[in-house]
Design a protein around this motif. Structure first.
Motif, PDB file in Angstrom:
ATOM      1  N   GLU A 159       7.820  10.534  -8.656  1.00 53.74           N
ATOM      2  CA  GLU A 159       8.516  11.656  -8.020  1.00 53.74           C
ATOM      3  C   GLU A 159       9.749  11.140  -7.290  1.00 53.74           C
ATOM      4  N   VAL A 160      10.903  11.784  -7.537  1.00 50.07           N
ATOM      5  CA  VAL A 160      12.162  11.404  -6.897  1.00 50.07           C
ATOM      6  C   VAL A 160      12.878  12.663  -6.440  1.00 50.07           C
ATOM      7  N   HIS A 161      13.241  12.693  -5.143  1.00 49.01           N
ATOM      8  CA  HIS A 161      14.047  13.781  -4.576  1.00 49.01           C
ATOM      9  C   HIS A 161      15.346  13.176  -4.065  1.00 49.01           C
ATOM     10  N   LEU A 162      16.458  13.642  -4.559  1.00 47.04           N
ATOM     11  CA  LEU A 162      17.774  13.201  -4.105  1.00 47.04           C
ATOM     12  C   LEU A 162      18.552  14.425  -3.657  1.00 47.04           C
ATOM     13  N   GLU A 163      18.834  14.512  -2.355  1.00 45.24           N
ATOM     14  CA  GLU A 163      19.529  15.687  -1.824  1.00 45.24           C
ATOM     15  C   GLU A 163      20.694  15.258  -0.935  1.00 45.24           C
ATOM     16  N   LYS A 164      21.869  15.690  -1.303  1.00 49.12           N
ATOM     17  CA  LYS A 164      23.086  15.430  -0.530  1.00 49.12           C
ATOM     18  C   LYS A 164      23.263  13.950  -0.207  1.00 49.12           C
ATOM     19  N   ILE A 165      23.127  13.114  -1.211  1.00 46.99           N
ATOM     20  CA  ILE A 165      23.400  11.692  -1.039  1.00 46.99           C
ATOM     21  C   ILE A 165      24.432  11.283  -2.084  1.00 46.99           C
ATOM     22  N   GLN A 166      25.097  10.166  -1.831  1.00 45.67           N
ATOM     23  CA  GLN A 166      26.114   9.684  -2.748  1.00 45.67           C
ATOM     24  C   GLN A 166      25.450   8.904  -3.868  1.00 45.67           C
ATOM     25  N   VAL A 167      25.380   9.525  -5.018  1.00 47.59           N
ATOM     26  CA  VAL A 167      24.790   8.893  -6.190  1.00 47.59           C
ATOM     27  C   VAL A 167      25.527   9.403  -7.419  1.00 47.59           C
TER      28      VAL A 167
ATOM     29  N   ILE B 231      15.595  -0.291  -7.893  1.00 47.27           N
ATOM     30  CA  ILE B 231      14.301   0.398  -7.962  1.00 47.27           C
ATOM     31  C   ILE B 231      13.870   0.579  -9.410  1.00 47.27           C
ATOM     32  N   GLY B 232      14.819   0.997 -10.244  1.00 46.39           N
ATOM     33  CA  GLY B 232      14.494   1.229 -11.648  1.00 46.39           C
ATOM     34  C   GLY B 232      14.016  -0.017 -12.364  1.00 46.39           C
ATOM     35  N   ASP B 233      14.482  -1.164 -11.903  1.00 44.26           N
ATOM     36  CA  ASP B 233      14.081  -2.414 -12.553  1.00 44.26           C
ATOM     37  C   ASP B 233      12.732  -2.924 -12.078  1.00 44.26           C
ATOM     38  N   GLY B 234      12.265  -2.473 -10.879  1.00 42.53           N
ATOM     39  CA  GLY B 234      11.064  -3.070 -10.332  1.00 42.53           C
ATOM     40  C   GLY B 234       9.912  -2.136 -10.054  1.00 42.53           C
ATOM     41  N   ILE B 235      10.129  -0.809 -10.051  1.00 41.88           N
ATOM     42  CA  ILE B 235       9.055   0.135  -9.722  1.00 41.88           C
ATOM     43  C   ILE B 235       8.835   1.050 -10.929  1.00 41.88           C
TER      44      ILE B 235
ATOM     45  N   SER C 287       0.808  -1.224   0.000  1.00 41.44           N
ATOM     46  CA  SER C 287       0.000   0.000   0.000  1.00 41.44           C
ATOM     47  C   SER C 287       0.840   1.273   0.000  1.00 41.44           C
ATOM     48  N   LEU C 288       2.131   1.183   0.328  1.00 35.87           N
ATOM     49  CA  LEU C 288       2.966   2.380   0.433  1.00 35.87           C
ATOM     50  C   LEU C 288       3.080   3.094  -0.913  1.00 35.87           C
ATOM     51  N   LYS C 289       2.845   4.412  -0.860  1.00 35.25           N
ATOM     52  CA  LYS C 289       2.970   5.245  -2.051  1.00 35.25           C
ATOM     53  C   LYS C 289       4.028   6.326  -1.900  1.00 35.25           C
ATOM     54  N   VAL C 290       4.342   6.698  -0.658  1.00 34.14           N
ATOM     55  CA  VAL C 290       5.317   7.757  -0.401  1.00 34.14           C
ATOM     56  C   VAL C 290       6.278   7.292   0.688  1.00 34.14           C
ATOM     57  N   ILE C 291       7.577   7.372   0.413  1.00 32.26           N
ATOM     58  CA  ILE C 291       8.621   7.084   1.403  1.00 32.26           C
ATOM     59  C   ILE C 291       9.582   8.257   1.425  1.00 32.26           C
ATOM     60  N   CYS C 292       9.793   8.813   2.623  1.00 34.39           N
ATOM     61  CA  CYS C 292      10.692   9.955   2.791  1.00 34.39           C
ATOM     62  C   CYS C 292      11.670   9.633   3.923  1.00 34.39           C
ATOM     63  N   LEU C 293      12.960   9.637   3.627  1.00 30.66           N
ATOM     64  CA  LEU C 293      14.006   9.355   4.600  1.00 30.66           C
ATOM     65  C   LEU C 293      14.928  10.562   4.707  1.00 30.66           C
TER      66      LEU C 293
ATOM     67  N   LEU D 130       9.578   8.931  -3.876  1.00 33.85           N
ATOM     68  CA  LEU D 130      10.734   8.549  -3.068  1.00 33.85           C
ATOM     69  C   LEU D 130      11.589   9.788  -2.825  1.00 33.85           C
ATOM     70  N   LYS D 131      11.812  10.101  -1.532  1.00 32.14           N
ATOM     71  CA  LYS D 131      12.588  11.279  -1.158  1.00 32.14           C
ATOM     72  C   LYS D 131      13.705  10.858  -0.214  1.00 32.14           C
ATOM     73  N   LEU D 132      14.935  11.123  -0.625  1.00 33.07           N
ATOM     74  CA  LEU D 132      16.114  10.772   0.159  1.00 33.07           C
ATOM     75  C   LEU D 132      16.914  12.045   0.425  1.00 33.07           C
ATOM     76  N   TYR D 133      17.003  12.424   1.706  1.00 29.40           N
ATOM     77  CA  TYR D 133      17.706  13.640   2.094  1.00 29.40           C
ATOM     78  C   TYR D 133      18.833  13.296   3.072  1.00 29.40           C
ATOM     79  N   ARG D 134      20.038  13.581   2.689  1.00 24.52           N
ATOM     80  CA  ARG D 134      21.200  13.493   3.579  1.00 24.52           C
ATOM     81  C   ARG D 134      21.286  12.136   4.282  1.00 24.52           C
TER      82      ARG D 134
END
Length: 532
Positions: free
Chosen positions: A269-277, A260-264, A216-222, A244-248
């Motif tokens: 919506e994708v937020h990537l902030e100050k992470i190693q990517v 994720i790209g292979d299965g979802i 049921s999850l539609k939004v995950i923010c870490l 999916l939102k990933l901050y620091r």
């Protein structure tokens, strides 16, 4: 329902008489009847059903609802039974009041428990009592509840299985409590976790998810998680994830993003902030064709290659935010790719990116729906680029320019272009003067313009006379500070700078400085005479 309603009486019959006096003749008799009923103690709200009274309370603010609850016992009861949202200071002292609060507000579905970081929070027993009294909770927010443990969260989740939104920050429980929540709350749609302190170190530590909530999850923010990748199983298992939102969050996220790209495929919506990517992880998002919103904030290893791969396959992109951190690894090439493949683009925010008229012209030509544009901290966005935007961005409604080498020439271009523009914000652009903004405002009367800039002539005047004044530091603070000017459709100017400009700013400031200098000289002479 077992409680009698108290009657309301006016303080004086003069108020009722005055109301009748100012009313029209047609309603005079009716107003007099109301005044007589009020004096006799009749409460006209008694004819309203409780449901109607609750609807009246619904749009009121929390403070107004509290005041209404003090009118009479009936209003107190109806207000309590109709309140669905409650926010409480979750300090230890709250424990004694929880039973009473649960009895009065028995229909609460949205609960926030916030504790001061310096205070002791409520514990497991309090949370368990809340879960037993408010079993219909659908939203729960926990802030700085450090006394909560895995056992308390497990017991809570067993009672409140209808939870749809859960948010926690700086709490004391860990992976076990989070897994219990995900397993028991099968309807959970939104999960937000910030600084979860109870997750243990070590390679054998318990991973989080997926649980029943994965379906049921539609939004995950870490946010701010040293062990954020422990949520990897949950993220990968959430096949219906939309945001999916990933901050620091620490660790390398390339491998997880590839999974994720292979299965979802439905990720929007994708937020990537100050992470190693790197470009590997970013390019994996190209396998999400439904992607509409992409935020890349301070991810210095992402380049034109990654953003180009995403733009080529994610043609539904509507909002793109890029903070390049002045690394210049995403520039014209990446923006041209967005312009070439994303015709539905509505919002583009560029911070620390150096585009030129080459890419901005492509965006203007190929993205006819562009409504919001922000250009901040760019060394290459000048008058030529703004003129290009003004001439070709016909749908643009909001424009923000900050710390860019533009001048009044850009204001002149905006005065003649962007026919749908309703708001312009200019910050820290030293080439733009109040006069240029005034001219833009006069040309476009309905345009809201916000200026935050230093007036050159005021700064020069302050600097020229600073050496002649004993209090030069104070004068520099007045002449060199940022001055805000905001106008609406009436063209009203409210800045100190504009008031000075109407009196010829240079001569006024210079004259003021000379008077201050003369005053300083007289003061020094008086001091020397008194001491001699």
């Amino acid at each position: 329902m077992g409680q009698s309603a108290s009657t309301w009486k006016p303080r004086s019959s003069k108020s009722a008489t005055a109301a009748a006096a100012v009313s029209s003749p047609d309603f005079e008799n009716h107003r007099e009847d109301i005044a007589e009923d009020s004096i006799s103690g009749n409460d006209h709200t008694l004819t309203l059903p409780d449901e109607c009274l609750a609807c009246i309370f619904q749009p009121l603010s929390s403070g107004d609802r509290k005041r209404c609850s003090l009118v009479c016992r009936r209003w107190l009861r109806v207000e309590g039974q109709s309140r669905h949202r409650l926010s409480l200071h979750a300090q230890l002292e709250l424990s004694a009041d929880i039973p009473r609060l649960c009895r009065r507000f028995d229909a609460v579905t949205k609960l926030a428990l916030k504790c001061d970081r310096r205070s002791v929070s409520i514990g497991d027993d309090d949370l368990i009592l809340i879960s037993l009294k408010w079993r219909n909770l659908t939203r729960l927010k926990l802030r700085a509840c450090r006394e909560l443990t895995d056992e308390g969260m497990s017991a809570f989740s067993e009672s409140c299985k209808n939870l749809k939104k859960f948010s926690c920050g700086s709490c004391g429980f860990g992976a076990k409590g989070m897994n219990s929540l995900l397993e028991n709350c099968g309807f959970l749609e939104e999960l937000s976790v910030k600084r979860l302190r109870g997750i243990a170190d070590g390679p054998e530590s318990e991973s989080i998810g997926p649980g029943k909530a994965a379906d049921s999850l539609k939004v995950i923010c870490l946010k701010d998680l040293y062990h954020g990748q422990r949520f990897g199983a949950l993220i990968v298992g959430a096949k219906n994830l939309r945001s999916l939102k990933l901050y620091r969050c620490a660790g390398n996220w390339d491998k997880l993003l590839e999974t994720i790209g292979d299965g979802i495929a439905g990720l929007a919506e994708v937020h990537l902030e100050k992470i190693q990517v790197t470009d590997l992880g970013l390019s994996a998002l190209a396998n999400c064709p439904d992607l509409e919103i992409l935020h890349l904030v301070k991810t210095p290893e992402c380049t034109n290659v990654g953003i180009g791969n995403v733009a080529e396959k994610c043609r539904l992109l509507r909002k793109v935010h890029i903070d390049g951190w002045k690394t210049n690894r995403i520039n014209d090439q990446g923006l041209i790719a967005i312009a070439a493949h994303c015709p539905n683009l509505q919002e583009l925010v560029l911070i620390g990116v150096n585009p030129t008229h080459l890419s901005l012209e492509k965006v203007a030509n190929n993205c006819p729906n562009l409504e919001r544009l922000a250009l901040c901290g760019s060394e290459t966005v000048g008058d030529a680029e703004i003129s290009c935007i003004a001439a070709k961005c016909l749908s643009l409604k909001k424009l923000c320019i900050k710390s860019c080498p533009v001048s009044d020439q850009s204001m002149e271009a905006l005065a003649c272009g962007c026919p749908n523009l309703v708001k312009v914000k200019v910050k820290k652009c030293r080439g733009v003067t109040a006069g240029g903004v005034d001219w833009l405002r006069a040309s476009r009367g309905s345009l809201a313009v916000n200026l935050d800039a230093v007036e050159p002539e005021l700064a020069e005047a302050a600097g020229a006379h600073e050496q002649d004044v004993g209090g030069g530091d104070n004068v520099a603070a007045v002449g060199g500070r940022d001055v805000n000017t905001t106008s609406g459709s009436n063209g009203r100017a409210t800045s100190f700078k504009m008031r000075l400009g109407s009196f010829s700013g240079r001569s006024l400031v210079a004259g003021t400085l000379r008077r201050w200098s003369s005053f300083g000289s007289r003061t020094r002479n008086t001091f020397e005479r008194n001491n001699n």
